[in-house]
Design a protein around this motif. Sequence first.
Motif, PDB file in Angstrom:
ATOM      1  N   LYS A   3       0.796  -1.226   0.000  1.00 49.94           N
ATOM      2  CA  LYS A   3       0.000   0.000   0.000  1.00 49.94           C
ATOM      3  C   LYS A   3       0.828   1.275   0.000  1.00 49.94           C
ATOM      4  CE  LYS A   3      -4.028  -1.902  -0.119  1.00 49.94           C
ATOM      5  NZ  LYS A   3      -4.891  -1.740  -1.303  1.00 49.94           N
ATOM      6  N   ARG A   4       2.103   1.195   0.322  1.00 46.25           N
ATOM      7  CA  ARG A   4       2.947   2.396   0.293  1.00 46.25           C
ATOM      8  C   ARG A   4       4.276   2.028  -0.347  1.00 46.25           C
ATOM      9  NH1 ARG A   4       3.610   6.542   5.310  1.00 46.25           N
ATOM     10  NH2 ARG A   4       1.444   6.900   4.679  1.00 46.25           N
ATOM     11  N   TRP A   5       4.561   2.643  -1.479  1.00 49.85           N
ATOM     12  CA  TRP A   5       5.782   2.363  -2.226  1.00 49.85           C
ATOM     13  C   TRP A   5       6.679   3.591  -2.260  1.00 49.85           C
ATOM     14  CZ3 TRP A   5       4.728  -0.675  -7.414  1.00 49.85           C
ATOM     15  CH2 TRP A   5       4.056  -1.875  -7.122  1.00 49.85           C
ATOM     16  N   VAL A   6       7.971   3.371  -2.162  1.00 48.83           N
ATOM     17  CA  VAL A   6       8.964   4.385  -2.502  1.00 48.83           C
ATOM     18  C   VAL A   6       9.592   3.945  -3.821  1.00 48.83           C
ATOM     19  CG1 VAL A   6      11.161   5.460  -1.890  1.00 48.83           C
ATOM     20  CG2 VAL A   6       9.414   5.082  -0.127  1.00 48.83           C
ATOM     21  N   ILE A   7       9.592   4.830  -4.795  1.00 49.11           N
ATOM     22  CA  ILE A   7      10.101   4.516  -6.128  1.00 49.11           C
ATOM     23  C   ILE A   7      11.301   5.406  -6.418  1.00 49.11           C
ATOM     24  CG2 ILE A   7       9.584   4.455  -8.600  1.00 49.11           C
ATOM     25  CD1 ILE A   7       6.608   4.109  -7.781  1.00 49.11           C
ATOM     26  N   LYS A   8      12.438   4.797  -6.649  1.00 51.33           N
ATOM     27  CA  LYS A   8      13.658   5.547  -6.940  1.00 51.33           C
ATOM     28  C   LYS A   8      13.912   5.548  -8.438  1.00 51.33           C
ATOM     29  CE  LYS A   8      18.235   6.127  -7.652  1.00 51.33           C
ATOM     30  NZ  LYS A   8      19.122   5.610  -8.724  1.00 51.33           N
ATOM     31  N   ILE A  41      -2.420   2.587  -3.925  1.00 51.46           N
ATOM     32  CA  ILE A  41      -1.028   2.569  -3.471  1.00 51.46           C
ATOM     33  C   ILE A  41      -0.531   3.999  -3.302  1.00 51.46           C
ATOM     34  CG2 ILE A  41       1.332   1.891  -4.058  1.00 51.46           C
ATOM     35  CD1 ILE A  41       0.148  -0.418  -5.678  1.00 51.46           C
ATOM     36  N   GLU A  42      -0.030   4.317  -2.124  1.00 57.02           N
ATOM     37  CA  GLU A  42       0.580   5.614  -1.871  1.00 57.02           C
ATOM     38  C   GLU A  42       2.007   5.592  -2.399  1.00 57.02           C
ATOM     39  OE1 GLU A  42      -1.837   6.433   2.316  1.00 57.02           O
ATOM     40  OE2 GLU A  42       0.275   5.813   2.336  1.00 57.02           O
ATOM     41  N   VAL A  43       2.414   6.682  -3.088  1.00 56.87           N
ATOM     42  CA  VAL A  43       3.703   6.693  -3.772  1.00 56.87           C
ATOM     43  C   VAL A  43       4.556   7.870  -3.329  1.00 56.87           C
ATOM     44  CG1 VAL A  43       4.868   6.885  -6.011  1.00 56.87           C
ATOM     45  CG2 VAL A  43       2.772   5.518  -5.806  1.00 56.87           C
ATOM     46  N   VAL A  44       5.804   7.579  -2.985  1.00 65.62           N
ATOM     47  CA  VAL A  44       6.830   8.592  -2.774  1.00 65.62           C
ATOM     48  C   VAL A  44       7.914   8.352  -3.818  1.00 65.62           C
ATOM     49  CG1 VAL A  44       8.573   9.530  -1.202  1.00 65.62           C
ATOM     50  CG2 VAL A  44       6.385   8.708  -0.297  1.00 65.62           C
ATOM     51  N   ILE A  45       8.320   9.395  -4.519  1.00 65.10           N
ATOM     52  CA  ILE A  45       9.368   9.281  -5.535  1.00 65.10           C
ATOM     53  C   ILE A  45      10.668   9.857  -4.992  1.00 65.10           C
ATOM     54  CG2 ILE A  45      10.147  10.155  -7.789  1.00 65.10           C
ATOM     55  CD1 ILE A  45       7.264  10.052  -8.724  1.00 65.10           C
ATOM     56  N   LEU A 123       0.514  12.138   1.792  1.00 64.06           N
ATOM     57  CA  LEU A 123       0.051  10.868   1.235  1.00 64.06           C
ATOM     58  C   LEU A 123      -1.409  10.604   1.570  1.00 64.06           C
ATOM     59  CD1 LEU A 123       3.226   8.722   1.965  1.00 64.06           C
ATOM     60  CD2 LEU A 123       2.436   9.505  -0.276  1.00 64.06           C
ATOM     61  N   LYS A 124      -1.828  10.992   2.755  1.00 64.09           N
ATOM     62  CA  LYS A 124      -3.209  10.760   3.157  1.00 64.09           C
ATOM     63  C   LYS A 124      -4.191  11.634   2.372  1.00 64.09           C
ATOM     64  CE  LYS A 124      -2.108   9.138   7.816  1.00 64.09           C
ATOM     65  NZ  LYS A 124      -2.114   9.456   9.268  1.00 64.09           N
ATOM     66  N   ARG A 125      -3.711  12.744   1.802  1.00 69.86           N
ATOM     67  CA  ARG A 125      -4.585  13.621   1.013  1.00 69.86           C
ATOM     68  C   ARG A 125      -4.888  13.063  -0.373  1.00 69.86           C
ATOM     69  NH1 ARG A 125      -4.542  18.900   3.415  1.00 69.86           N
ATOM     70  NH2 ARG A 125      -4.584  18.450   5.653  1.00 69.86           N
ATOM     71  N   LYS A 126      -4.137  12.044  -0.805  1.00 68.69           N
ATOM     72  CA  LYS A 126      -4.443  11.251  -2.001  1.00 68.69           C
ATOM     73  C   LYS A 126      -4.243  11.969  -3.338  1.00 68.69           C
ATOM     74  CE  LYS A 126      -5.784   7.863   0.631  1.00 68.69           C
ATOM     75  NZ  LYS A 126      -4.892   6.707   0.867  1.00 68.69           N
ATOM     76  N   ARG A 127      -3.816  13.220  -3.353  1.00 73.59           N
ATOM     77  CA  ARG A 127      -3.593  13.887  -4.648  1.00 73.59           C
ATOM     78  C   ARG A 127      -2.213  14.507  -4.752  1.00 73.59           C
ATOM     79  NH1 ARG A 127      -5.161  19.723  -4.790  1.00 73.59           N
ATOM     80  NH2 ARG A 127      -5.278  19.392  -7.030  1.00 73.59           N
ATOM     81  N   PHE A 128      -1.363  14.230  -3.783  1.00 79.32           N
ATOM     82  CA  PHE A 128      -0.011  14.778  -3.807  1.00 79.32           C
ATOM     83  C   PHE A 128       1.000  13.643  -3.981  1.00 79.32           C
ATOM     84  CE2 PHE A 128      -2.532  17.625  -1.101  1.00 79.32           C
ATOM     85  CZ  PHE A 128      -2.402  18.798  -1.846  1.00 79.32           C
ATOM     86  N   VAL A 129       2.035  13.921  -4.755  1.00 80.81           N
ATOM     87  CA  VAL A 129       3.114  12.958  -4.967  1.00 80.81           C
ATOM     88  C   VAL A 129       4.409  13.565  -4.434  1.00 80.81           C
ATOM     89  CG1 VAL A 129       4.347  11.505  -6.616  1.00 80.81           C
ATOM     90  CG2 VAL A 129       1.967  12.157  -7.062  1.00 80.81           C
ATOM     91  N   PRO A 130       4.869  13.172  -3.257  1.00 86.03           N
ATOM     92  CA  PRO A 130       6.135  13.691  -2.743  1.00 86.03           C
ATOM     93  C   PRO A 130       7.295  13.262  -3.647  1.00 86.03           C
ATOM     94  CG  PRO A 130       4.851  12.672  -0.981  1.00 86.03           C
ATOM     95  CD  PRO A 130       4.201  12.291  -2.273  1.00 86.03           C
ATOM     96  N   ILE A 131       8.136  14.238  -4.005  1.00 91.99           N
ATOM     97  CA  ILE A 131       9.303  13.980  -4.853  1.00 91.99           C
ATOM     98  C   ILE A 131      10.532  14.432  -4.073  1.00 91.99           C
ATOM     99  CG2 ILE A 131      10.436  14.443  -7.058  1.00 91.99           C
ATOM    100  CD1 ILE A 131       7.616  15.138  -8.160  1.00 91.99           C
TER     101      ILE A 131
END
Length: 254
Positions: A3-8, A41-45, A123-131
Amino acid sequence: MSKRWVIKLGSGLLTRKDGKVDRAQIGRIADQVAGLMKRGIEVVIVSSGAVAAGMTAMGLEKRPKDARELQACATVGQPELMSVYGRHFARHGLLGSQMLLTYWDLDSRACTRNARATLDLLLKRKRFVPIINENDAIADEELRVGDNDRLSAHVAALVGADLLVILSGVDGLMTKSDGTGDRIPKVTKLDDGIRGLAGGAGSERNVGGMVTKLQAAEIAAEGGVDTIIAHGRRPKVLLELAAGKKLGTRFSLR
């Protein structure tokens, strides 16, 4: 499903052969990230590419060797890179959010607590993608994490990720140290034999390559996070991983 991915995303994945930022590739990644988020899936880049973007903006043909020039490129390139992400995420009604980190930030309880709280809220706001990127403008040797592979692993532990996905120009860890042979689908122990497959210096597998990726997998494992190393140029690689397809090499070291 995780449910929570960090993508490099590495520099080689985000730049063209001429060294300029590959805007079309960032668009393809953004499309896949939007698809992941629709699946819950929550995503952090964790993204490289600021220096390459800065080189283009500053009219430089070759990557500078001087540390200060590289830092200047990163300073100019970071907002350029974010603008590319922003335009592509906007097509999906998403907004990118920038966070720049140094080793001191990660070594400070107060800073990590604040960073974690900010990322959780976004991430909980569902429309932001942390980069996230390393803060190259101020990070000298004492402040540097070292590379974005290891940074992504620290971030994965920081946010309590279910999975760290490192996308690169290789299919995963191979059975021969020169990057040929068969793909190793799963690694459960990092011993000398596995480390010996990381390849030599001067290749994509070492300079921001496989050596640091194995180190990242080990760091992530200490935080209870599995790591997958996969080819980022494969069409829809992230969506295939989300669907359970066995791609790349998975490190389950716990």
